[in-house]
Design an enzyme around this catalytic site. Structure first.
Site, PDB file in Angstrom:
ATOM      1  N   LYS A 149       0.826  -1.205   0.000  1.00 44.50           N
ATOM      2  CA  LYS A 149       0.000   0.000   0.000  1.00 44.50           C
ATOM      3  C   LYS A 149       0.867   1.264   0.000  1.00 44.50           C
ATOM      4  CE  LYS A 149      -2.246  -1.622   3.601  1.00 44.50           C
ATOM      5  NZ  LYS A 149      -1.876  -3.046   3.572  1.00 44.50           N
ATOM      6  N   ASP A 169       9.629  -6.924  -4.949  1.00 44.32           N
ATOM      7  CA  ASP A 169       8.590  -7.464  -4.071  1.00 44.32           C
ATOM      8  C   ASP A 169       8.244  -8.848  -4.604  1.00 44.32           C
ATOM      9  OD1 ASP A 169       6.194  -8.178  -2.758  1.00 44.32           O
ATOM     10  OD2 ASP A 169       5.656  -6.074  -2.456  1.00 44.32           O
ATOM     11  N   CYS A 228      11.185   4.252   6.296  1.00 39.32           N
ATOM     12  CA  CYS A 228      10.016   4.671   7.072  1.00 39.32           C
ATOM     13  C   CYS A 228       9.144   3.439   7.312  1.00 39.32           C
ATOM     14  CB  CYS A 228       9.222   5.736   6.330  1.00 39.32           C
ATOM     15  SG  CYS A 228      10.091   7.292   6.233  1.00 39.32           S
ATOM     16  N   ARG A 230      10.199  -0.207   9.165  1.00 39.63           N
ATOM     17  CA  ARG A 230      10.399  -0.740  10.505  1.00 39.63           C
ATOM     18  C   ARG A 230      11.870  -0.713  10.879  1.00 39.63           C
ATOM     19  NH1 ARG A 230       6.468   0.486  11.929  1.00 39.63           N
ATOM     20  NH2 ARG A 230       4.696  -0.610  12.792  1.00 39.63           N
ATOM     21  N   ASP A 254      13.179   6.939   9.889  1.00 41.45           N
ATOM     22  CA  ASP A 254      12.075   7.311  10.795  1.00 41.45           C
ATOM     23  C   ASP A 254      11.911   6.259  11.891  1.00 41.45           C
ATOM     24  OD1 ASP A 254       9.747   8.849  11.583  1.00 41.45           O
ATOM     25  OD2 ASP A 254       8.508   7.249  10.715  1.00 41.45           O
ATOM     26  N   GLU A 259      13.471   1.624  19.913  1.00 48.82           N
ATOM     27  CA  GLU A 259      12.824   2.944  20.031  1.00 48.82           C
ATOM     28  C   GLU A 259      12.362   3.144  21.464  1.00 48.82           C
ATOM     29  OE1 GLU A 259       9.795   3.463  16.997  1.00 48.82           O
ATOM     30  OE2 GLU A 259      11.169   2.850  15.425  1.00 48.82           O
ATOM     31  N   HIS A 278       9.955   8.324  14.565  1.00 50.31           N
ATOM     32  CA  HIS A 278       8.804   7.498  14.173  1.00 50.31           C
ATOM     33  C   HIS A 278       7.560   8.371  13.939  1.00 50.31           C
ATOM     34  CE1 HIS A 278       7.201   3.114  14.477  1.00 50.31           C
ATOM     35  NE2 HIS A 278       6.495   3.807  13.606  1.00 50.31           N
ATOM     36  N   LEU A 279       7.693   9.254  12.952  1.00 52.00           N
ATOM     37  CA  LEU A 279       6.619  10.223  12.679  1.00 52.00           C
ATOM     38  C   LEU A 279       5.790   9.867  11.451  1.00 52.00           C
ATOM     39  CD1 LEU A 279       8.398  13.681  13.230  1.00 52.00           C
ATOM     40  CD2 LEU A 279       6.908  12.432  14.790  1.00 52.00           C
ATOM     41  N   ALA A 281       3.315   8.090  10.726  1.00 49.35           N
ATOM     42  CA  ALA A 281       1.850   8.109  10.800  1.00 49.35           C
ATOM     43  C   ALA A 281       1.326   9.366  11.498  1.00 49.35           C
ATOM     44  CB  ALA A 281       1.373   6.874  11.557  1.00 49.35           C
TER      45      ALA A 281
HETATM   46  N1  NAD Z   1       6.837   4.897   9.937  1.00 50.48           N
HETATM   47  C1  NAD Z   1       5.577   4.718  10.234  1.00 50.48           C
HETATM   48  O1  NAD Z   1       5.025   5.413  11.070  1.00 50.48           O
HETATM   49  C2  NAD Z   1       4.787   3.690   9.499  1.00 50.48           C
HETATM   50  C3  NAD Z   1       3.425   3.923   9.237  1.00 50.48           C
HETATM   51  C4  NAD Z   1       2.701   2.955   8.554  1.00 50.48           C
HETATM   52  C5  NAD Z   1       3.328   1.777   8.158  1.00 50.48           C
HETATM   53  N2  NAD Z   1       4.628   1.568   8.462  1.00 50.48           N
HETATM   54  C6  NAD Z   1       5.309   0.356   8.016  1.00 50.48           C
HETATM   55  O2  NAD Z   1       5.464   0.403   6.603  1.00 50.48           O
HETATM   56  C7  NAD Z   1       5.608  -0.910   6.087  1.00 50.48           C
HETATM   57  C8  NAD Z   1       4.733  -1.108   4.853  1.00 50.48           C
HETATM   58  O3  NAD Z   1       3.382  -0.952   5.184  1.00 50.48           O
HETATM   59  P1  NAD Z   1       2.225  -1.209   4.091  1.00 50.48           P
HETATM   60  O4  NAD Z   1       0.967  -0.710   4.707  1.00 50.48           O
HETATM   61  O5  NAD Z   1       2.630  -0.707   2.775  1.00 50.48           O
HETATM   62  O6  NAD Z   1       2.207  -2.793   4.085  1.00 50.48           O
HETATM   63  P2  NAD Z   1       1.691  -3.749   2.909  1.00 50.48           P
HETATM   64  O7  NAD Z   1       1.441  -5.058   3.570  1.00 50.48           O
HETATM   65  O8  NAD Z   1       0.613  -3.105   2.142  1.00 50.48           O
HETATM   66  O9  NAD Z   1       2.965  -3.874   1.977  1.00 50.48           O
HETATM   67  C9  NAD Z   1       4.121  -4.582   2.319  1.00 50.48           C
HETATM   68  C10 NAD Z   1       4.700  -5.160   1.041  1.00 50.48           C
HETATM   69  O10 NAD Z   1       5.932  -5.780   1.364  1.00 50.48           O
HETATM   70  C11 NAD Z   1       6.053  -6.935   0.562  1.00 50.48           C
HETATM   71  N3  NAD Z   1       7.031  -7.815   1.159  1.00 50.48           N
HETATM   72  C12 NAD Z   1       6.898  -8.669   2.195  1.00 50.48           C
HETATM   73  N4  NAD Z   1       8.051  -9.307   2.430  1.00 50.48           N
HETATM   74  C13 NAD Z   1       8.939  -8.838   1.516  1.00 50.48           C
HETATM   75  C14 NAD Z   1      10.296  -9.107   1.252  1.00 50.48           C
HETATM   76  N5  NAD Z   1      10.983  -9.996   1.971  1.00 50.48           N
HETATM   77  N6  NAD Z   1      10.896  -8.434   0.258  1.00 50.48           N
HETATM   78  C15 NAD Z   1      10.212  -7.533  -0.480  1.00 50.48           C
HETATM   79  N7  NAD Z   1       8.914  -7.253  -0.295  1.00 50.48           N
HETATM   80  C16 NAD Z   1       8.289  -7.886   0.705  1.00 50.48           C
HETATM   81  C17 NAD Z   1       4.658  -7.498   0.512  1.00 50.48           C
HETATM   82  O11 NAD Z   1       4.464  -8.347  -0.591  1.00 50.48           O
HETATM   83  C18 NAD Z   1       3.820  -6.236   0.396  1.00 50.48           C
HETATM   84  O12 NAD Z   1       3.534  -5.916  -0.944  1.00 50.48           O
HETATM   85  C19 NAD Z   1       5.275  -1.839   7.253  1.00 50.48           C
HETATM   86  O13 NAD Z   1       6.485  -2.258   7.847  1.00 50.48           O
HETATM   87  C20 NAD Z   1       4.550  -0.936   8.228  1.00 50.48           C
HETATM   88  O14 NAD Z   1       4.649  -1.387   9.548  1.00 50.48           O
HETATM   89  C21 NAD Z   1       5.378   2.499   9.104  1.00 50.48           C
HETATM   90  O1  2HG Z   2       1.589   4.715  16.072  1.00 53.30           O
HETATM   91  C1  2HG Z   2       2.344   5.308  15.315  1.00 53.30           C
HETATM   92  O2  2HG Z   2       2.437   6.518  15.238  1.00 53.30           O
HETATM   93  C2  2HG Z   2       3.221   4.492  14.339  1.00 53.30           C
HETATM   94  C3  2HG Z   2       2.388   3.740  13.388  1.00 53.30           C
HETATM   95  C4  2HG Z   2       3.121   2.962  12.341  1.00 53.30           C
HETATM   96  O3  2HG Z   2       4.380   2.565  12.681  1.00 53.30           O
HETATM   97  C5  2HG Z   2       2.279   1.793  11.934  1.00 53.30           C
HETATM   98  O4  2HG Z   2       2.759   0.668  11.903  1.00 53.30           O
HETATM   99  O5  2HG Z   2       1.101   2.025  11.639  1.00 53.30           O
END
Ligand code: NAD
Ligand code: 2HG
Length: 526
Positions: A149, A169, A228, A230, A254, A259, A278-279, A281
């Site tokens: 996504k 991917d 951004c 994990r 991020d 953390e 970790h900003l 979201a």
């Molecule tokens: N920094 C933040 O505050 C924040 C906010 C939201 C999400 N996130 C993180 O962002 C990341 C992505 O979130 P998303 O909503 O797009 O998830 P998602 O599940 O929609 O997408 C993840 C993608 O990674 C792919 N994938 C899985 N294992 C893989 C690998 N070994 N190599 C390559 N691709 C692989 C999957 O096929 C999938 O298409 C997650 O780790 C989520 O926790 C961080």
């Molecule tokens: O709670 C937060 O702000 C971080 C969220 C983000 O890392 C997530 O995985 O959705």
């Protein structure tokens, strides 16, 4: 009234929803020991990324029914421990997608143009235009690792900025990647060719330290890497060393291995490295989205309804749920019925999706059938989350079959349970306005809506038998609400289904089987 503990800061919109059905306590910044001490009072826990929900906390949460993560990642929750305890874990898979994607893009541009350091320099009183000459992203290659996504949204914006897009991917198709404007490539090629690398993958055993001294060595000396997703996907000491040695151009992070970020070489690096706490979201919009999304699910689960984004109920996404919800109720009712008819210990459950239902996902219906089947033994302890595990632990083998050719009803579900006392089967369908009907019991066609208390007999179809049974039940003051006989041939074997107003008093089944012609009798509570 239920009690919900909110242990991280969430938007008021979420609190307002929870308050419709529960007393809500907001207690942020609790130490693990403090959380363990109070969690036993709560039916639900709502968190963001700040609270680590360990096995110890889950075990202390004796009343917990649901843990809601206002965000995507549930890596701060011991999901297997929650599953074993039958606690639903929900998240908000899409509420902060845009926020996280925009943060990654902002990091890429800020890194390219040294915005944070230039800003700090002006604020210190300087006017230094020479130290902050940047690079354009236009026509540069962006390597996106993880095209889910967030990765997809980053791709569409980066495309509009004139970047060339490579993606890695292993779980998406070349066609899907092309639709988003990305060329799907092997990881090594992406590392070698990208000017910018952005990570949008979950942290798993395969992705932990995906970026390490070896993989950093494959990148261009000018490459900039953005995380951004994990913490822990990048090995931070290797990254700091690579930036210091000029092996890569820079990094924007991020998220961190631990953390809040403690002592770290990353802190001492110059304008090549940008760090945010970790900003990803942290936008007003995303926080409202995730708070509403998760609070609604907690409210639903506390009201006894299934949640739309449960991460520990396999196959139960919102789209599936919408379509299958009425059939799950049917499956649960049939599971309860066949389990009680089978009596004893069930060893094998055959779940057959028939007619139009045969094209649907079977997993949610299997889970609901098992929930019903195990209700007799486990009562409220069994739910959609732990039904599979509980069945496995009891040695119940499940076979799923499909038969699209069955045309008696638009879609029907057939359960057959084999146990220590024999085999029984039931079939049911949704009629009219999705009303559950039993359409077959042990191979005999009937058409009755199930009621809370029922009696079934297997008997010989012969004159007088219905009257005798009616009089017998009457003599014990049992009121019959409805009765139907199912038979295949006249004066052959038949099944009788009786709905009664109250539970059958003890000892009457034994009297029923004494009626001449009645071979077997069962009473069930649905
Ligand atoms: N920094 C933040 O505050 C924040 C906010 C939201 C999400 N996130 C993180 O962002 C990341 C992505 O979130 P998303 O909503 O797009 O998830 P998602 O599940 O929609 O997408 C993840 C993608 O990674 C792919 N994938 C899985 N294992 C893989 C690998 N070994 N190599 C390559 N691709 C692989 C999957 O096929 C999938 O298409 C997650 O780790 C989520 O926790 C961080
Ligand atoms: O709670 C937060 O702000 C971080 C969220 C983000 O890392 C997530 O995985 O959705």
């Amino acid at each position: 009234m239920s009690k919900v503990l909110v242990s991280d800061t969430i938007d008021q919109a979420g609190i307002d929803i929870l308050s419709q059905v529960a007393t809500v306590d907001v207690k942020t910044g609790l130490k693990p020991a403090e959380l363990i001490e109070i969690i036993g009072d709560y039916d639900a826990l709502m968190i963001r990324s700040g609270t680590r929900v360990t096995q110890e906390i889950i075990e202390a949460g004796t009343q917990l029914k649901i843990i809601g993560r206002a965000g995507v990642g549930v890596d701060n929750v011991d999901v297997p421990a929650a599953t074993r305890r039958g606690i639903v874990v929900v998240n908000s898979p899409e509420g902060n997608t845009i926020a996280a994607a925009e943060h990654a893009l902002a990091m890429m541009l800020a890194l390219s143009r040294h915005i944070p350091d230039a800003n700090a320099s002006v604020k210190r009183g300087a006017w230094d235009r020479n130290s902050f000459v940047g690079a354009e992203v236009y026509k540069k290659t962006l390597g996106i690792v993880g095209l889910g996504k967030i990765g997809s949204h980053v791709a569409s914006v980066a495309k509009a900025m004139g970047m060339k897009l490579l993606a890695y991917d292993p779980f998406i198709s070349t066609e899907r990647a092309e639709q988003i404007g990305c060329q799907l490539v092997e990881l090594d090629l992406l590392f070698q060719q990208a000017d910018y690398i952005t990570l949008h993958i979950p942290k798993t055993s395969e992705t932990t330290h995906l970026i390490n001294a070896v993989t950093l060595g494959k990148m261009k000396p000018t490459a900039r890497i953005i995380n951004c997703a994990r913490g822990g996907i990048i090995e931070e000491t290797a990254l700091a060393a690579a930036v210091k040695a000029g092996k890569i151009g820079g990094a924007a992070l991020d998220v961190f291995e631990s953390e809040p970020l403690g002592e770290s070489d990353l802190r001492s690096l110059g304008k090549e490295v940008i760090l945010t706490p970790h900003l990803g979201a942290s936008t007003t919009e995303a926080q409202v989205n995730v708070a509403i999304d998760v609070a609604e699910q907690i409210r639903d689960v506390l009201l006894g309804l299934p949640a739309r984004s449960a991460v520990n109920i396999p196959g139960l996404g919102p789209d599936v749920l919408e379509e299958l919800k009425p059939y799950m109720q049917l499956a649960e009712t049939l599971g309860k019925l066949v389990g009680q008819l089978a009596g004893g210990r069930v060893e094998l459950l055959n779940v057959r999706l028939q007619g139009e239902l045969a094209t649907n996902k079977s997993q949610p219906l299997v889970i609901a059938s098992l929930k019903g089947l195990l209700h007799q033994a486990l009562r409220e302890r069994v739910n959609y989350v732990n039904a599979n595990i509980e069945a496995k632990e009891r040695g119940i083998r499940v076979i799923e079959t499909r038969d699209a050719s069955v045309r008696d009803y638009a879609g029907s579900l057939h359960l057959e349970a084999t146990g220590t006392l024999g085999t029984h089967s039931v079939t049911g369908a949704l009629l009219g306005d999705k009303e559950i009907h039993l359409t077959d019991v042990d191979g005999f066609p009937i058409n009755v809506p199930p009621s809370k208390y029922m009696v079934f007999t297997l008997h010989r179809d012969m004159p007088g038998i219905i009257g005798k049974l009616g009089s017998l039940l009457g003599s014990f003051n049992v009121n019959i609400a409805s009765m139907q006989v199912g038979r295949k041939i006249v004066r052959g074997d038949a099944v009788m289904a009786l709905s009664i107003d109250d539970p059958l008093p003890d000892g009457i089944l034994e009297e029923i089987v004494k009626v001449p012609g009645i071979r077997d009798a069962y009473t069930v509570t649905l």
